[in-house]
Design an enzyme around this catalytic site. Structure first.
Site, PDB file in Angstrom:
ATOM      1  N   ARG A 147       0.850  -1.203   0.000  1.00  0.00           N
ATOM      2  CA  ARG A 147       0.000   0.000   0.000  1.00  0.00           C
ATOM      3  C   ARG A 147       0.878   1.241   0.000  1.00  0.00           C
ATOM      4  NH1 ARG A 147      -5.396  -1.005   0.308  1.00  0.00           N
ATOM      5  NH2 ARG A 147      -5.852  -3.007   1.294  1.00  0.00           N
ATOM      6  N   HIS A 177       8.520   0.720 -10.274  1.00  0.00           N
ATOM      7  CA  HIS A 177       7.262   0.347  -9.618  1.00  0.00           C
ATOM      8  C   HIS A 177       6.101   0.942 -10.403  1.00  0.00           C
ATOM      9  CE1 HIS A 177       8.684   4.174  -8.053  1.00  0.00           C
ATOM     10  NE2 HIS A 177       7.416   4.522  -7.921  1.00  0.00           N
ATOM     11  N   HIS A 226       2.130   2.294 -10.073  1.00  0.00           N
ATOM     12  CA  HIS A 226       1.047   2.707  -9.177  1.00  0.00           C
ATOM     13  C   HIS A 226      -0.249   2.087  -9.696  1.00  0.00           C
ATOM     14  CE1 HIS A 226       3.248   6.150  -7.238  1.00  0.00           C
ATOM     15  NE2 HIS A 226       3.980   6.024  -8.321  1.00  0.00           N
TER      16      HIS A 226
HETATM   17  P1  AMP Z   1       7.187   7.659  -7.404  1.00  0.00           P
HETATM   18  O1  AMP Z   1       7.060   9.081  -6.949  1.00  0.00           O
HETATM   19  O2  AMP Z   1       6.471   7.317  -8.662  1.00  0.00           O
HETATM   20  O3  AMP Z   1       8.645   7.213  -7.418  1.00  0.00           O
HETATM   21  O4  AMP Z   1       6.440   6.800  -6.295  1.00  0.00           O
HETATM   22  C1  AMP Z   1       6.983   6.531  -5.039  1.00  0.00           C
HETATM   23  C2  AMP Z   1       5.821   6.250  -4.139  1.00  0.00           C
HETATM   24  O5  AMP Z   1       6.328   5.595  -2.981  1.00  0.00           O
HETATM   25  C3  AMP Z   1       5.079   7.499  -3.659  1.00  0.00           C
HETATM   26  O6  AMP Z   1       3.709   7.443  -4.090  1.00  0.00           O
HETATM   27  C4  AMP Z   1       5.198   7.434  -2.144  1.00  0.00           C
HETATM   28  O7  AMP Z   1       4.026   7.841  -1.476  1.00  0.00           O
HETATM   29  C5  AMP Z   1       5.494   5.960  -1.908  1.00  0.00           C
HETATM   30  N1  AMP Z   1       6.232   5.681  -0.675  1.00  0.00           N
HETATM   31  C6  AMP Z   1       7.326   6.311  -0.206  1.00  0.00           C
HETATM   32  N2  AMP Z   1       7.711   5.776   0.970  1.00  0.00           N
HETATM   33  C7  AMP Z   1       6.834   4.785   1.245  1.00  0.00           C
HETATM   34  C8  AMP Z   1       6.671   3.859   2.318  1.00  0.00           C
HETATM   35  N3  AMP Z   1       7.509   3.841   3.370  1.00  0.00           N
HETATM   36  N4  AMP Z   1       5.641   2.984   2.267  1.00  0.00           N
HETATM   37  C9  AMP Z   1       4.782   2.983   1.215  1.00  0.00           C
HETATM   38  N5  AMP Z   1       4.878   3.821   0.172  1.00  0.00           N
HETATM   39  C10 AMP Z   1       5.871   4.720   0.183  1.00  0.00           C
END
Ligand code: AMP
Length: 115
Positions: free
Chosen positions: A30, A100, A102
């Site tokens: 999540r 990753h 979304h």
């Molecule tokens: P991006 O900006 O596409 O690289 O997506 C990275 C995502 O990782 C963002 O939507 C963050 O909210 C999510 N994220 C960062 N740290 C964590 C964490 N500890 N647990 C879950 N999601 C995270």
């Protein structure tokens, strides 16, 4: 040696996170800052690929496995319909350079733009 990514550290149980599904090569957590009622990140176990461009060129079958897991999660946790978003590069919103996807579902129609 480079540090493990935040996603690998979550998968290893070093920092908290909710793993919602996994296969031999892919896991899903999540998102800590959800942008939709269902917001999950689908992540390959390997950190070999920084973004989807590298992944698609290097291992298309792994990318297909990510899409299959995204679809399963959307079926299990929503109505099966979902958005799949890859941010590629810092200026496109990417902050974690361990590829990753979304997965967003149960989205209000008025909020279909942006992430
Ligand atoms: P991006 O900006 O596409 O690289 O997506 C990275 C995502 O990782 C963002 O939507 C963050 O909210 C999510 N994220 C960062 N740290 C964590 C964490 N500890 N647990 C879950 N999601 C995270």
């Amino acid at each position: 040696m480079t540090e493990p990514s935040i996603f690998t550290r979550i998968r290893n149980g070093e920092i908290p996170g909710e793993i919602v599904a996994q296969t031999d090569r892919v896991f899903a957590i999540r998102d800590i800052n959800p942008q939709a009622p269902l917001h999950v990140l689908v992540i390959p176990r390997t950190e070999q690929y920084r973004d989807v461009t590298e992944l698609a060129a290097g291992d298309p079958a792994l990318m297909a496995e990510m899409v299959a897991l995204a679809s399963r999660i959307a079926t299990d946790h929503a109505d099966g319909q979902y958005r799949l978003i890859f941010n590629n590069g810092a200026r496109a919103g990417q902050s974690v350079f361990h590829v990753h996807a979304h997965v967003l579902a149960n989205i209000e129609e008025s909020k279909l733009v942006g992430l």
